[in-house]
Design a protein around this motif. Structure first.
Motif, mmCIF file in Angstrom:
data_model
loop_
_atom_site.group_PDB
_atom_site.id
_atom_site.type_symbol
_atom_site.label_atom_id
_atom_site.label_comp_id
_atom_site.label_asym_id
_atom_site.label_seq_id
_atom_site.Cartn_x
_atom_site.Cartn_y
_atom_site.Cartn_z
ATOM 1 N N ILE A 422 0.857 -1.191 0.000
ATOM 2 C CA ILE A 422 0.000 0.000 0.000
ATOM 3 C C ILE A 422 0.892 1.240 0.000
ATOM 4 N N THR A 423 0.561 2.207 -0.852
ATOM 5 C CA THR A 423 1.292 3.477 -0.813
ATOM 6 C C THR A 423 0.327 4.577 -0.362
ATOM 7 N N PHE A 424 0.884 5.607 0.269
ATOM 8 C CA PHE A 424 0.052 6.693 0.791
ATOM 9 C C PHE A 424 0.806 8.008 0.666
ATOM 10 N N ASP A 425 0.079 9.099 0.707
ATOM 11 C CA ASP A 425 0.720 10.401 0.876
ATOM 12 C C ASP A 425 -0.209 11.320 1.659
ATOM 13 N N LEU A 426 0.378 12.328 2.292
ATOM 14 C CA LEU A 426 -0.344 13.288 3.120
ATOM 15 C C LEU A 426 -0.422 14.606 2.366
ATOM 16 N N MET A 427 -1.632 15.155 2.270
ATOM 17 C CA MET A 427 -1.868 16.360 1.464
ATOM 18 C C MET A 427 -2.489 17.446 2.348
ATOM 19 N N LEU A 428 -1.826 18.575 2.436
ATOM 20 C CA LEU A 428 -2.366 19.697 3.212
ATOM 21 C C LEU A 428 -3.562 20.289 2.474
ATOM 22 N N SER A 429 -4.662 20.385 3.177
ATOM 23 C CA SER A 429 -5.861 20.964 2.576
ATOM 24 C C SER A 429 -5.749 22.475 2.563
ATOM 25 N N GLU A 430 -6.092 23.066 1.453
ATOM 26 C CA GLU A 430 -6.142 24.521 1.386
ATOM 27 C C GLU A 430 -7.599 24.932 1.529
ATOM 28 N N ASP A 431 -7.897 25.594 2.654
ATOM 29 C CA ASP A 431 -9.243 26.116 2.806
ATOM 30 C C ASP A 431 -10.287 25.019 2.826
ATOM 31 N N GLY A 432 -9.957 23.928 3.516
ATOM 32 C CA GLY A 432 -10.736 22.704 3.412
ATOM 33 C C GLY A 432 -12.214 22.787 3.663
ATOM 34 N N SER A 433 -12.612 23.181 4.888
ATOM 35 C CA SER A 433 -14.010 22.989 5.244
ATOM 36 C C SER A 433 -14.942 23.897 4.457
ATOM 37 N N GLY A 434 -14.495 25.103 4.092
ATOM 38 C CA GLY A 434 -15.338 26.000 3.305
ATOM 39 C C GLY A 434 -15.480 25.540 1.870
ATOM 40 N N ARG A 435 -14.348 25.303 1.244
ATOM 41 C CA ARG A 435 -14.364 24.868 -0.148
ATOM 42 C C ARG A 435 -15.019 23.489 -0.256
ATOM 43 N N GLY A 436 -14.758 22.626 0.721
ATOM 44 C CA GLY A 436 -15.354 21.297 0.710
ATOM 45 C C GLY A 436 -16.866 21.343 0.765
ATOM 46 N N ALA A 437 -17.413 22.288 1.543
ATOM 47 C CA ALA A 437 -18.872 22.424 1.641
ATOM 48 C C ALA A 437 -19.466 22.781 0.285
ATOM 49 N N ALA A 438 -18.829 23.714 -0.418
ATOM 50 C CA ALA A 438 -19.311 24.100 -1.749
ATOM 51 C C ALA A 438 -19.212 22.926 -2.712
ATOM 52 N N LEU A 439 -18.159 22.122 -2.570
ATOM 53 C CA LEU A 439 -17.993 20.972 -3.467
ATOM 54 C C LEU A 439 -19.034 19.878 -3.204
ATOM 55 N N VAL A 440 -19.439 19.709 -1.931
ATOM 56 C CA VAL A 440 -20.512 18.753 -1.647
ATOM 57 C C VAL A 440 -21.798 19.208 -2.346
ATOM 58 N N ALA A 441 -22.065 20.527 -2.265
ATOM 59 C CA ALA A 441 -23.238 21.073 -2.966
ATOM 60 C C ALA A 441 -23.101 20.873 -4.472
ATOM 61 N N ALA A 442 -21.892 21.089 -4.997
ATOM 62 C CA ALA A 442 -21.652 20.951 -6.440
ATOM 63 C C ALA A 442 -21.852 19.507 -6.897
ATOM 64 N N VAL A 443 -21.373 18.553 -6.086
ATOM 65 C CA VAL A 443 -21.545 17.136 -6.439
ATOM 66 C C VAL A 443 -23.030 16.771 -6.432
ATOM 67 N N ALA A 444 -23.766 17.286 -5.434
ATOM 68 C CA ALA A 444 -25.210 17.009 -5.364
ATOM 69 C C ALA A 444 -25.920 17.540 -6.610
ATOM 70 N N CYS A 445 -25.532 18.741 -7.059
ATOM 71 C CA CYS A 445 -26.143 19.320 -8.247
ATOM 72 C C CYS A 445 -25.725 18.550 -9.517
ATOM 73 N N ARG A 446 -24.468 18.089 -9.542
ATOM 74 C CA ARG A 446 -23.986 17.305 -10.679
ATOM 75 C C ARG A 446 -24.806 16.015 -10.821
ATOM 76 N N GLN A 447 -25.086 15.388 -9.673
ATOM 77 C CA GLN A 447 -25.853 14.150 -9.701
ATOM 78 C C GLN A 447 -27.264 14.398 -10.245
ATOM 79 N N GLN A 448 -27.874 15.519 -9.795
ATOM 80 C CA GLN A 448 -29.231 15.836 -10.258
ATOM 81 C C GLN A 448 -29.245 16.049 -11.775
ATOM 82 N N GLU A 449 -28.132 16.582 -12.281
ATOM 83 C CA GLU A 449 -28.069 16.863 -13.713
ATOM 84 C C GLU A 449 -27.515 15.670 -14.503
ATOM 85 N N GLY A 450 -27.146 14.586 -13.777
ATOM 86 C CA GLY A 450 -26.705 13.363 -14.452
ATOM 87 C C GLY A 450 -25.323 13.423 -15.036
#
Length: 451
Positions: A422-450
């Motif tokens: 198994i290989t792994f790496d550690l990635m520092l999140s830039e602006d994680g929780s804010g940008r991540g929230a918008a991306l969850v919304a974006a994924v939900a909208c992407r799913q609705q649009e297929g």
């Protein structure tokens, strides 16, 4: 050499803060057992590591497009963001709003009305006041999710005590406040916590990101689990994976970590606002790391091993050795004690000798290394459980971000704990929780649009 400067007795006393590989592997085994308990319907209620279902089943795939709002609430300030996603294009603007203490301790209605007013003002400032936008809501308080847009507050933390919210759906609270205004059109597409936001934010850039980790004021982790292992979820047909919020800060609340806890850990716990709770978090996170160091220094001073037995009012005051001091002291190069000297002078310990400073740095190193190794044990347990060939861990939080050696300590330790191949790496999140929230919304909208 600095090592020779450290009093032998202090080095001996600090050995309780050092975990052997055998102990670390035992911690991994116990956490693995607790993760399974949290995921299982029959044992979930009694599990210390709750493994909450997030209802997020899809990670970003790079095809998300459009404008999205995000709201990030997790302390005395909150942030509103607008994110514009295009092909290989990411534009983000945000603003921080304060929450007055009167609102933090007032009614839930007043809190959500204040947030809704700030949302409306933000939309005016960014010329989207008349648009209908999707919003992702990061809510970093203990939450039991019943759906992607339904989350029941379990208890307030971080100085909040708004009435009428515990046991209620916080998404509905915000929806009601927006409806009371009647002037903006916002669709709340998802509620999530900061750990989930970190994973989503990193996954947008790196599709191998399957674990999200916070090592800051608190500590928590989330990861991608197979649906077949999630008893509590009635899955969507065809979906194979689900994001799990472990709430691993509570690992050890049942005594599972007692075999590696010290007198300093017990004192930190006993004098906290939640004795017996969040035991692992109290051994790892920024809220407690400085205090663990201070308690050790107090013990060694009173024993006459440090500072010639002469402490100071600040050294003997709870909470006055900040976690940022640990990072500053460990940033000095070997043989250089410039930062350490400055910290000790700030604490009224200007009479410290070079030997004292070497001992203080040794205590800091023992506490932070133990924290890094505990986090590493948890991450390695998750990586081994997932059994994927390659995993990226998205990480946010002040301890990981600002401590000079935390990343290296984690990288080295995880490498010794994960399965071969198994290989792994550690990635520092830039602006994680804010940008991540918008991306969850974006994924939900992407799913609705297929898409």
């Amino acid at each position: 050499m600095a090592k020779d400067l450290v009093n032998f007795k202090i080095r001996e006393e600090c050995e309780v803060l050092q975990m052997s590989d055998k102990q670390i592997k035992e911690i991994m085994s116990r956490l693995h057992t607790d993760l399974k308990k949290g995921l299982c319907k029959d044992t979930h209620d009694k599990a210390t590591v709750k493994c909450w279902i997030t209802y997020i089943q899809d990670l970003p795939n790079g095809k998300e497009r459009g404008k999205f709002l995000a709201l990030d609430l997790g302390g005395t300030n909150f942030r509103v963001l607008i994110i514009n996603l295009g092909e290989n294009h990411f534009d983000m603007q945000s603003k921080i709003y304060a929450i007055p203490s009167s609102i933090m301790t007032g009614t839930g209605i007043a809190l959500f009305d204040h947030i809704a007013e700030c949302l409306a003002n933000f939309m005016k400032e960014h010329n989207v006041y008349n648009e209908r936008l999707a919003l992702g809501f990061t809510f970093s308080f203990p939450l039991r999710q019943l759906g992607l847009t339904k989350g029941i507050l379990q208890r307030w933390t971080k100085g909040f005590s708004c009435s009428g919210v515990v046991g209620e759906d916080v998404v509905q609270g915000l929806k009601d406040a927006i409806a009371r205004r009647g002037d903006v059109q916002i669709d709340i597409c998802a509620i999530l916590n900061d750990t989930t936001g970190t994973l989503m934010s990193c996954a947008w850039k790196n599709h191998n990101c399957k674990i999200g980790l916070i090592v800051g004021t608190g500590s928590n982790a989330c990861y991608v689990e197979k649906i077949e292992n999630c008893d509590l979820f009635d899955g969507v047909p065809g979906k194979k994976e689900l994001l799990i919020n472990t709430e691993w800060g509570a690992f050890g609340d049942d005594g599972a970590l007692d075999f590696v806890r010290t007198e300093f850990d017990r004192e930190v716990d006993n004098s906290s606002i939640n004795p017996g709770k969040q035991i692992q978090e109290k051994m790892i996170s920024g809220m407690y790391m400085g205090e663990l160091v201070r308690l050790a220094l107090v013990k060694f001073t009173k024993a006459g091993l440090l500072f010639g037995g002469q402490g100071s009012d600040l050294l003997f005051t709870k909470g006055c050795f900040y976690t940022k001091y640990v990072s500053e002291i460990e940033s000095d190069k070997p043989g250089d004690f410039t930062s350490c000297m400055e910290v000790l002078e700030e604490l009224g310990l200007s009479h410290a000798t070079e030997s004292d400073m070497a001992a203080v740095r040794h205590v800091c190193e023992c506490v932070s290394r133990r924290a890094a190794h505990l986090v590493s044990a948890g991450i390695a347990a998750l990586i081994n459980k997932m059994d994927e060939p390659r995993v990226t861990v998205g990480i946010d939080g002040s301890v990981y971000r600002f401590h000079p050696h935390f990343h290296t300590l984690m990288t080295e330790k995880i490498a010794t704990l994960i399965r071969p191949g198994i290989t792994f790496d550690l990635m520092l999140s830039e602006d994680g929780s804010g940008r991540g929230a918008a991306l969850v919304a974006a994924v939900a909208c992407r799913q609705q649009e297929g898409r």
